[in-house]
Design an enzyme around this catalytic site. Structure first.
Site, PDB file in Angstrom:
ATOM      1  N   TYR A  55       0.825  -1.210   0.000  1.00 24.29           N
ATOM      2  CA  TYR A  55       0.000   0.000   0.000  1.00 24.29           C
ATOM      3  C   TYR A  55       0.857   1.258   0.000  1.00 24.29           C
ATOM      4  CZ  TYR A  55      -3.188   3.695   1.360  1.00 24.29           C
ATOM      5  OH  TYR A  55      -3.893   4.867   1.383  1.00 24.29           O
ATOM      6  N   HIS A  85      -5.844  15.952  -4.832  1.00 22.97           N
ATOM      7  CA  HIS A  85      -6.110  16.291  -3.438  1.00 22.97           C
ATOM      8  C   HIS A  85      -5.949  17.778  -3.153  1.00 22.97           C
ATOM      9  CE1 HIS A  85      -6.250  12.032  -2.937  1.00 22.97           C
ATOM     10  NE2 HIS A  85      -6.258  12.072  -1.619  1.00 22.97           N
ATOM     11  N   ASN A 202      -0.300  12.975   4.517  1.00 29.25           N
ATOM     12  CA  ASN A 202      -0.931  12.253   5.632  1.00 29.25           C
ATOM     13  C   ASN A 202      -0.442  12.799   6.962  1.00 29.25           C
ATOM     14  OD1 ASN A 202      -2.864  10.024   5.406  1.00 29.25           O
ATOM     15  ND2 ASN A 202      -1.429   9.222   3.886  1.00 29.25           N
ATOM     16  N   TYR A 288     -20.252  38.266  40.722  1.00 32.02           N
ATOM     17  CA  TYR A 288     -19.447  37.135  40.262  1.00 32.02           C
ATOM     18  C   TYR A 288     -18.401  37.539  39.233  1.00 32.02           C
ATOM     19  CZ  TYR A 288     -22.695  33.768  42.407  1.00 32.02           C
ATOM     20  OH  TYR A 288     -23.448  33.035  43.280  1.00 32.02           O
ATOM     21  N   ARG A 291     -15.661  38.957  41.430  1.00 39.69           N
ATOM     22  CA  ARG A 291     -15.168  38.069  42.479  1.00 39.69           C
ATOM     23  C   ARG A 291     -14.643  36.746  41.937  1.00 39.69           C
ATOM     24  NH1 ARG A 291     -19.280  35.368  46.231  1.00 39.69           N
ATOM     25  NH2 ARG A 291     -20.602  36.938  45.267  1.00 39.69           N
ATOM     26  N   PHE A 336      -2.997   9.101  11.746  1.00 37.18           N
ATOM     27  CA  PHE A 336      -3.327  10.369  11.101  1.00 37.18           C
ATOM     28  C   PHE A 336      -4.657  10.939  11.579  1.00 37.18           C
ATOM     29  CE2 PHE A 336      -4.429   6.714   8.414  1.00 37.18           C
ATOM     30  CZ  PHE A 336      -5.811   6.761   8.513  1.00 37.18           C
TER      31      PHE A 336
END
Length: 515
Positions: A55, A85, A202, A288, A291, A336
């Site tokens: 591969y 891509h 990748n 709040y 504080r 990946f």
């Protein structure tokens, strides 16, 4: 930095990534890295000659992983992979982000675990040093298998195709053809061999680069938030007693303690705080937003600490598929997948929204005469005629509303792709893109609180501000005028935002703080 940063000798530090990506620091490939790259390439060359398919070496990709490719077609296969891509669309990604993702891909190549030739790593290093930044588009990455489209645009430019911008070609560098930019820099376009196309795309490099840049910026912004809170507490006649170290120790949250220590230091020595300390102050406790500032800011600090841990692990990672192991095997894997990085990117967006939200509430209190303890409505010069900082608070409120939308996690989404081969994706790139917008929003909200605090301090005269808050007020006065009739506010907000973003506000506070 006085000397080039060596790639491949040790894992890059976050500071080195920022120096190279944002400030153009020069780099060089370590000799030991080049040796490792060459050694591993020998493994790939051996597999390429094997009649059995491997591969990424002698097969197609993704859903086409079982399709054997004849040797004479493999260069075309690699080029086709990158061209297909490089399918990003939308606005251009910022130069520092593109440089970061290219640098981090180079660091992985330098590990010698990806199987590329040394010329590939040398070309990436040369492009970074020449200030050649490929044009990368905002949309296209699903964060799995890594940041495919953004990284493909970088690889395409290294092949001499597509567009780039070149640093130093003008105040606003116009896009030029990659082939011309490489020729001008004396860089030969790459002709990719077996495995190299996959090795270049990748990776989680884009989302990791944006995470590292964000963490760098947040270090400054969270300290600025502590300072802005101190200015609000002081100018609204709040108390510093609630930030005492022994009270913080009762809840040993690390970030909270750090923020409380900052607020104490920024308020130390303040005549304004001292003016109402004691039983004559009839208020039981502050709101709040005053504080609990260390609790809110501290939660963000703790989130940053966790994110930094994840980032440091990712910096030390080899992200590729397949990968060449130390003992010479070539193995498929799932490293990946961007889930670890995507999650912390989303965590940070939540924290940023919270810090901005409490900042805007403090700003609003300063403008309301029912809650500001004696300040004029909207800090206006002539009430009824002037609006003061009314609409500055609107701007902060609008940003906070957007930050809440940006805090919706991207990492919980997934859209299957590649004919269901990639059936679960991280959306880490999307998480990083919205986080960059959130960082910008936080800087602006804090700038508006600093402007408000500075004007409120002036309006408390003859009471005096403390050394740290007074120094920041004086810094603000270099770009924004003090109280007076209404004037054009937008340029002042922009100028103070730049002081916040550059770290000038935080530095002024720290240099004048009583520790």
């Amino acid at each position: 930095m006085p000397h080039p940063i060596r790639i491949g000798a040790d894992v890059l530090t976050p500071a080195e990534v920022v120096a190279i990506a944002r400030h153009g620091a020069r780099i060089e490939l370590a000799d030991e890295a080049l040796d490792l790259i060459a050694e591993t390439r020998g493994v790939i060359d051996g597999l390429a000659a094997d009649p059995h398919p491997h591969y990424g070496v002698s097969t197609g990709f993704g859903a086409l992983a079982t399709t054997f490719i004849a040797p004479e077609r493999r260069r075309q296969l690699q080029a086709s992979l990158i061209r297909s891509h490089a399918a990003g669309t939308g606005a251009e990604v910022e130069t520092e982000v593109v440089r970061a993702l290219q640098l981090l891909r180079l660091q992985t190549l330098a590990t010698g675990r990806t199987g590329v030739r040394t010329v590939v790593a040398e070309t990436y290093a040369a492009m970074l040093n020449a200030g050649i930044t490929p044009v990368v588009r905002e949309y296209g990455s699903l964060g799995c298998s890594g940041d495919l489209a953004p990284l493909a645009h970088v690889a395409l430019a290294a092949m001499g195709e597509g567009d780039v911008r070149v640093e130093g070609s003008g105040s606003v560098a116009e896009p030029v053809e990659a082939s011309a930019a490489l020729a001008d820099a004396g860089i030969q376009p790459l002709i990719l061999e077996e495995k190299e196309g996959l090795a270049l795309i990748n990776g989680t490099d884009g989302m990791l680069g944006m995470l590292l840049l964000t963490l760098h910026d947040l270090e400054t912004l969270i300290t600025t938030a502590d300072l802005a809170a101190a200015m609000s507490i002081e100018s609204q006649l709040g108390t510093d007693a609630v930030f005492a170290a022994d009270l913080m120790a009762m809840r040993p949250q690390v970030g909270q303690a750090a923020s409380a220590a900052n607020v104490r230091a920024f308020l130390a020595g303040s005549p304004m705080v001292a003016s109402h300390r004691g039983p004559e102050d009839g208020r039981v406790q502050d709101a709040y937003s005053l504080r609990c500032a260390p609790q809110v800011h501290g939660a963000a600090r703790d989130t940053m600490s966790h994110a930094a841990t994840i980032a440091s692990r990712e910096l030390a990672s080899v992200i590729d598929n397949p990968v060449v192991t130390v003992d010479g095997r070539i193995e498929s894997n799932g490293n990946f997948h961007g889930a670890p990085v995507a999650a912390v990117l989303d965590f940070l967006a939540i924290s940023i929204a919270d810090v901005a939200s409490v900042s805007e509430r403090r700003t609003d209190r300063a403008l309301d005469p029912a809650r500001s303890h004696g300040l004029p409505p909207f800090l206006a010069h002539e009430v009824g005629v002037d609006s003061g900082l009314m609409i500055a608070q609107y701007a902060a409120a609008g940003i906070v509303s957007e930050l809440k939308r940006l805090a919706v996690p991207a990492s919980v989404d997934s859209i299957p792709s590649s004919a269901m081969q990639e059936d679960h994706v991280s959306m880490g790139w999307a998480a990083a893109r919205k986080l960059r917008r959130a960082i910008d929003g936080l800087a602006r909200v804090l700038a508006i609180e600093v402007i408000t605090g500075a004007r409120a301090l002036d309006l408390r005269a003859p009471l005096l501000a403390g050394p740290a808050t007074g120094a920041v007020r004086d810094l603000v006065r270099t770009v924004a005028a003090g109280p007076g009739p209404d004037r054009y506010l937008s340029p002042e907000i922009e100028a103070v935002t730049e002081l916040v973003r550059s770290g000038a506000v935080a530095r002024a506070a720290k240099e004048n703080a009583h520790v």
